[in-house]
Design a protein around this motif. Structure first.
Motif, short mmCIF file in Angstrom:
data_model
loop_
_atom_site.label_atom_id
_atom_site.label_comp_id
_atom_site.label_asym_id
_atom_site.label_seq_id
_atom_site.Cartn_x
_atom_site.Cartn_y
_atom_site.Cartn_z
N ASP A 31 0.86 -1.19 0.00
CA ASP A 31 0.00 0.00 0.00
C ASP A 31 0.89 1.25 0.00
OD1 ASP A 31 -1.94 1.94 0.36
OD2 ASP A 31 -3.11 0.73 1.77
N ALA A 32 1.41 1.58 -1.18
CA ALA A 32 2.37 2.68 -1.30
C ALA A 32 1.75 4.02 -0.91
CB ALA A 32 2.92 2.75 -2.72
N GLN A 33 0.48 4.24 -1.23
CA GLN A 33 -0.17 5.51 -0.89
C GLN A 33 -0.24 5.71 0.62
OE1 GLN A 33 -3.87 5.06 -3.34
NE2 GLN A 33 -3.46 7.18 -3.90
N PHE A 34 -0.62 4.65 1.32
CA PHE A 34 -0.75 4.74 2.77
C PHE A 34 0.62 4.96 3.40
CE2 PHE A 34 -2.32 2.51 6.88
CZ PHE A 34 -2.74 3.72 7.41
N LYS A 35 1.63 4.28 2.90
CA LYS A 35 2.99 4.45 3.42
C LYS A 35 3.46 5.89 3.25
CE LYS A 35 7.72 2.68 3.00
NZ LYS A 35 8.55 1.53 2.58
N THR A 36 3.26 6.46 2.07
CA THR A 36 3.66 7.85 1.83
C THR A 36 2.90 8.80 2.75
OG1 THR A 36 4.20 7.39 -0.48
CG2 THR A 36 3.74 9.68 0.10
N PHE A 37 1.61 8.55 2.91
CA PHE A 37 0.76 9.37 3.77
C PHE A 37 1.27 9.35 5.22
CE2 PHE A 37 -2.86 9.76 6.67
CZ PHE A 37 -3.53 10.88 6.19
N VAL A 38 1.57 8.16 5.75
CA VAL A 38 2.01 8.05 7.13
C VAL A 38 3.40 8.65 7.31
CG1 VAL A 38 2.54 6.46 9.02
CG2 VAL A 38 0.55 6.04 7.56
N ASN A 39 4.28 8.45 6.34
CA ASN A 39 5.61 9.06 6.45
C ASN A 39 5.52 10.59 6.42
OD1 ASN A 39 7.48 6.98 6.83
ND2 ASN A 39 7.56 6.49 4.64
N ASP A 40 4.65 11.13 5.57
CA ASP A 40 4.48 12.59 5.53
C ASP A 40 3.92 13.10 6.85
OD1 ASP A 40 5.43 12.69 2.96
OD2 ASP A 40 3.45 12.83 2.01
N TRP A 41 2.97 12.35 7.43
CA TRP A 41 2.44 12.72 8.76
C TRP A 41 3.54 12.69 9.80
CZ3 TRP A 41 2.56 8.95 12.66
CH2 TRP A 41 2.08 9.37 13.90
N LEU A 42 4.37 11.67 9.76
CA LEU A 42 5.45 11.53 10.74
C LEU A 42 6.41 12.72 10.63
CD1 LEU A 42 6.79 9.83 12.93
CD2 LEU A 42 7.88 8.49 11.12
N ARG A 43 6.78 13.09 9.41
CA ARG A 43 7.66 14.25 9.23
C ARG A 43 7.00 15.52 9.78
NH1 ARG A 43 8.12 11.67 4.08
NH2 ARG A 43 10.17 10.64 3.83
#
Length: 333
Positions: free
Chosen positions: A285-297
């Motif tokens: 789930d690449a979209q979810f991974k990008t979303f969570v990493n952006d939130w983490l940053r």
């Protein structure tokens, strides 16, 4: 009386390294002594004491988990497209989290309020609010053996469980992060003096959690140790307390919380591995991974990560919060 317990706690926890946090120059404070005092008082009444990372705890400056959650951001609508995992979670109105309720400082069920408290628990609540608008999470208990399966079949949306990122695990699921770094260390009874480092475990009975990175580390570094594989952190702690194991080897961050709840134990030696913690996500789930990493940053940049650390892990140690690792900075992330 508190001062006396403070000296006791410092004696119990005086080791060459104070844990995964030692690399940042952090040392234990008398807060742990207060925990031991609270645990002793509660123990006399047959009840559990509240532990660090409490939902209603406040810092010296008046900060609190409630304030952190109240000030946490909510994702803009355009970041949650229809048909995505984020949209499904938002529609449910709750983030289903694989984790634990027994890890002091990271994810612990407060016996007084019933709420989950600690670093991992609060981060999951921050992510829940970012997606749904409310810091609402639903906990599904996981073990080292079940984490990947529950993500693969989407029983849980995420796993926040001091979950070390490895390339082998990343072949089965996805990781956001890392968001924290720990290291493997050793827990023993406080009266033991013969175990100070990993080589001292040769020929000894050592508990660890099945399917943990510590199990593989023991097999590699002390192949003649008598390893007892158990299902949970609590089982491993009990094995040491009861004498069925002479030591327990797992991430130092977990062991710090164990000592806070079990003052007859201590952590010894320097961490002998590096354990980057990731947020477990469903595979592919690449979209979810990008979303969570952006939130983490974003929570790192806004200071929410640091404030959360200070109100949870930071209640048992002194010094500045460590610098969080960069998402995508380790193999498997």
């Amino acid at each position: 009386m508190v001062a006396g317990f403070e000296r006791l706690a410092m004696a119990l926890l005086h080791t060459p390294s104070t844990g995964a946090l030692a690399r940042t120059g952090i040392r234990f404070t008398g807060t742990v002594a207060a925990l031991l005092l609270a645990a002793t008082i509660a123990g006399c009444g047959g009840q559990s004491a509240a532990l660090p990372g409490g939902q209603s705890g406040t810092s010296a400056g008046g900060d609190s988990i409630e304030k952190v959650l109240a000030e946490a951001p909510i994702a803009a609508p355009n970041l949650i497209s229809a048909g995505t995992t984020m949209a499904t979670i938002k529609e449910k109105g709750v983030l289903t989290v694989g984790g634990t309720e027994t890890a002091a400082l990271f994810s612990l069920r407060d016996p007084l309020t019933g709420k989950l408290t600690g670093f991992d628990a609060t981060l999951s609540q921050l992510l829940a609010k970012y997606i749904t608008g409310k810091p609402e999470t639903k906990l599904v208990q996981v073990t080292a053996q079940t984490r990947e399966l529950l993500l693969q079949n989407r029983t849980v949306d995420t796993v926040f469980a001091t979950y070390t990122i490895t390339p082998a695990r990343a072949e089965k699921i996805s990781f956001a992060g890392p968001y924290y770094s720990s290291g493997t260390s050793i827990l023993v009874k406080k009266n033991r003096t013969d175990i100070k480092q990993v080589t001292d475990l040769a020929g000894k009975s050592v508990a660890t959690q099945a399917n943990s990175t510590a199990a593989a580390t023991l097999a590699k570094q002390v192949p003649d140790a008598k390893v007892l594989l158990l299902g949970s952190n609590d089982e491993c702690v009990q094995a040491v307390r009861q004498g069925r194991a002479e030591a327990y080897v797992i991430d130092q961050a977990i062991l710090v919380g164990d000592v806070a709840r079990n003052p007859e134990l201590k952590v010894v030696g320097n961490p002998f591995t590096t354990e980057p913690y990731g947020i477990g996500l469903p595979p592919g789930d690449a979209q979810f991974k990008t979303f969570v990493n952006d939130w983490l940053r974003s929570i790192v940049a806004s200071g929410l990560w640091e404030r959360t650390w200070k109100l949870t892990v930071g209640t048992a140690v002194e010094g500045a919060a460590p610098t969080p690792p960069q998402p995508g900075s380790v193999a498997g992330s």
